[in-house]
Write a protein that holds these residues in place. Sequence first.
Motif, mmCIF file in Angstrom:
data_model
loop_
_atom_site.group_PDB
_atom_site.id
_atom_site.type_symbol
_atom_site.label_atom_id
_atom_site.label_comp_id
_atom_site.label_asym_id
_atom_site.label_seq_id
_atom_site.Cartn_x
_atom_site.Cartn_y
_atom_site.Cartn_z
ATOM 1 N N TYR A 217 -9.395 0.999 9.078
ATOM 2 C CA TYR A 217 -8.414 1.509 8.021
ATOM 3 C C TYR A 217 -7.988 2.195 8.121
ATOM 4 N N ASN A 218 -7.795 2.994 9.546
ATOM 5 C CA ASN A 218 -6.528 3.676 10.294
ATOM 6 C C ASN A 218 -5.436 2.472 10.164
ATOM 7 N N ILE A 219 -5.396 1.238 9.977
ATOM 8 C CA ILE A 219 -4.363 0.964 10.748
ATOM 9 C C ILE A 219 -3.611 0.591 9.356
ATOM 10 N N ALA A 220 -3.699 0.644 8.312
ATOM 11 C CA ALA A 220 -2.913 1.006 6.925
ATOM 12 C C ALA A 220 -2.341 2.101 6.994
ATOM 13 N N LYS A 221 -2.484 3.260 6.991
ATOM 14 C CA LYS A 221 -2.586 4.675 7.125
ATOM 15 C C LYS A 221 -1.379 4.273 8.273
ATOM 16 N N TYR A 222 -1.440 4.352 9.525
ATOM 17 C CA TYR A 222 -0.795 4.149 10.211
ATOM 18 C C TYR A 222 0.631 3.663 10.012
ATOM 19 N N ILE A 223 0.857 2.304 10.169
ATOM 20 C CA ILE A 223 1.232 1.242 9.277
ATOM 21 C C ILE A 223 2.590 1.670 8.325
ATOM 22 N N LYS A 224 2.262 2.482 7.017
ATOM 23 C CA LYS A 224 2.631 2.702 6.413
ATOM 24 C C LYS A 224 3.523 3.771 6.826
ATOM 25 N N ASN A 225 3.537 4.389 7.676
ATOM 26 C CA ASN A 225 4.651 5.767 7.805
ATOM 27 C C ASN A 225 6.212 4.999 8.414
ATOM 28 N N TYR A 226 5.502 3.699 8.986
ATOM 29 C CA TYR A 226 7.120 2.466 9.694
ATOM 30 C C TYR A 226 7.466 1.508 8.662
ATOM 31 N N ASN A 227 6.923 1.350 7.365
ATOM 32 C CA ASN A 227 7.119 0.552 6.250
ATOM 33 C C ASN A 227 5.902 0.940 5.467
ATOM 34 N N SER A 228 7.024 1.495 4.495
ATOM 35 C CA SER A 228 5.875 1.462 2.714
ATOM 36 C C SER A 228 5.775 0.279 2.290
ATOM 37 N N ASP A 229 6.826 -0.370 2.702
ATOM 38 C CA ASP A 229 7.185 -2.013 1.595
ATOM 39 C C ASP A 229 5.930 -2.788 2.340
ATOM 40 N N PHE A 230 4.764 -2.577 2.836
ATOM 41 C CA PHE A 230 4.216 -3.882 3.240
ATOM 42 C C PHE A 230 2.672 -4.223 2.076
ATOM 43 N N ASN A 231 2.316 -5.110 1.670
ATOM 44 C CA ASN A 231 1.365 -4.811 0.868
ATOM 45 C C ASN A 231 -0.181 -4.568 1.255
ATOM 46 N N LEU A 232 -0.007 -2.761 0.972
ATOM 47 C CA LEU A 232 -1.279 -2.047 1.570
ATOM 48 C C LEU A 232 -2.262 -2.760 0.688
ATOM 49 N N TYR A 233 -2.669 -3.208 -0.167
ATOM 50 C CA TYR A 233 -3.750 -3.482 -0.586
ATOM 51 C C TYR A 233 -4.125 -4.157 -0.222
ATOM 52 N N LYS A 234 -3.396 -5.690 0.583
ATOM 53 C CA LYS A 234 -3.886 -6.729 0.944
ATOM 54 C C LYS A 234 -4.510 -6.431 2.156
ATOM 55 N N LEU A 235 -3.831 -5.325 2.921
ATOM 56 C CA LEU A 235 -4.733 -5.163 3.984
ATOM 57 C C LEU A 235 -5.655 -4.743 4.082
ATOM 58 N N LYS A 236 -6.000 -3.370 3.194
ATOM 59 C CA LYS A 236 -7.130 -2.656 2.869
ATOM 60 C C LYS A 236 -7.969 -3.773 2.384
ATOM 61 N N SER A 237 -8.044 -4.763 1.205
ATOM 62 C CA SER A 237 -8.782 -6.026 1.214
ATOM 63 C C SER A 237 -9.275 -6.580 2.582
ATOM 64 N N PHE A 238 -8.357 -7.209 3.282
ATOM 65 C CA PHE A 238 -8.497 -7.980 3.916
ATOM 66 C C PHE A 238 -9.940 -6.471 5.434
#
Length: 295
Positions: A217-238
């Motif tokens: 779950y820490n991946i989503a928070k980290y990647i958001k620092n460098y790309n705020s436009d990716f599909n956050l819900y899709k990653l957290k769901s996966f």
Amino acid sequence: MITYGHERYILQALTSILNQTCDFEFEIILSNDCSPDNTDSIVLDFINKENLSNKIKYFSHEQNLGITPNFVFALQQCKAKYIAICEGDDYWTDSLKLQKQVDFLEQNNSFSGIATNSLVKYEGSTKEHLFKKKLKSELQTNDLLESRHFHTATFMFRKTAFRNDFPKQVLSADRTLFLLVSCFGSIKLLDDVTAVYRKNDGGISRQVTSKQMKLDYNIAKYIKNYNSDFNLYKLKSFISKTVLEYSFKVYFVDFVKASIYLTYFNVKERRGVKGKTKSIKQSLKLIKKNCVKIG
């Protein structure tokens, strides 16, 4: 290259890299995470016998760091323009792998990484198959949120895409790296088969618990620092799906949280009443299927 308990494979991995034909210099960063077998003596004997101390930078940890901290440590030792990865139980089969990948990145500045197809071989069996029957030509961040398009042993990327704040508290360090690199450019895929991915019963996926898996779950928070436009819900769901589906043991609290997250994020990602209703049914089906793992 990171290694742990690879005494049967490490020489094949190293030799496959040393057999590369290219018009540039490269070095091997090899980090042994306190292997409990003879990996250390095998590597040292090989380096000394072949006089490779200038070619292989070998680090042998006296205490076990863990797979992700060791992975991060090895990446932090890399000083060259490009970084390629090959773990100690995989190996390369194409002597031009590095040359092909470097040539592409040198000529295509909009790409931050490049990977290829590979062959999957099953330990103790003659079974083998391609990692992917058909590859996409290139990938962006949203393409990397779920299923894997390539194996880690085929990946090369620009060193400038790596960040020293790379998280150590994740289980899927390679997925985190792919996503991070994609934040700085597209990832090219070549159809060439350049490596063998060796699958065996000792793989981490066969012994991981939900306590470990939920670190992703820490991946989503980290990647958001460098790309705020990716599909956050899709990653957290996966990630919620992997906690339920890939953990061989799921703790009750983790099961409840992952079940709630899976349902919630699936609904958030889908559009329309039909889509949201279908996602709820799919989530409940997966939850029911994996409730037997609660322990």
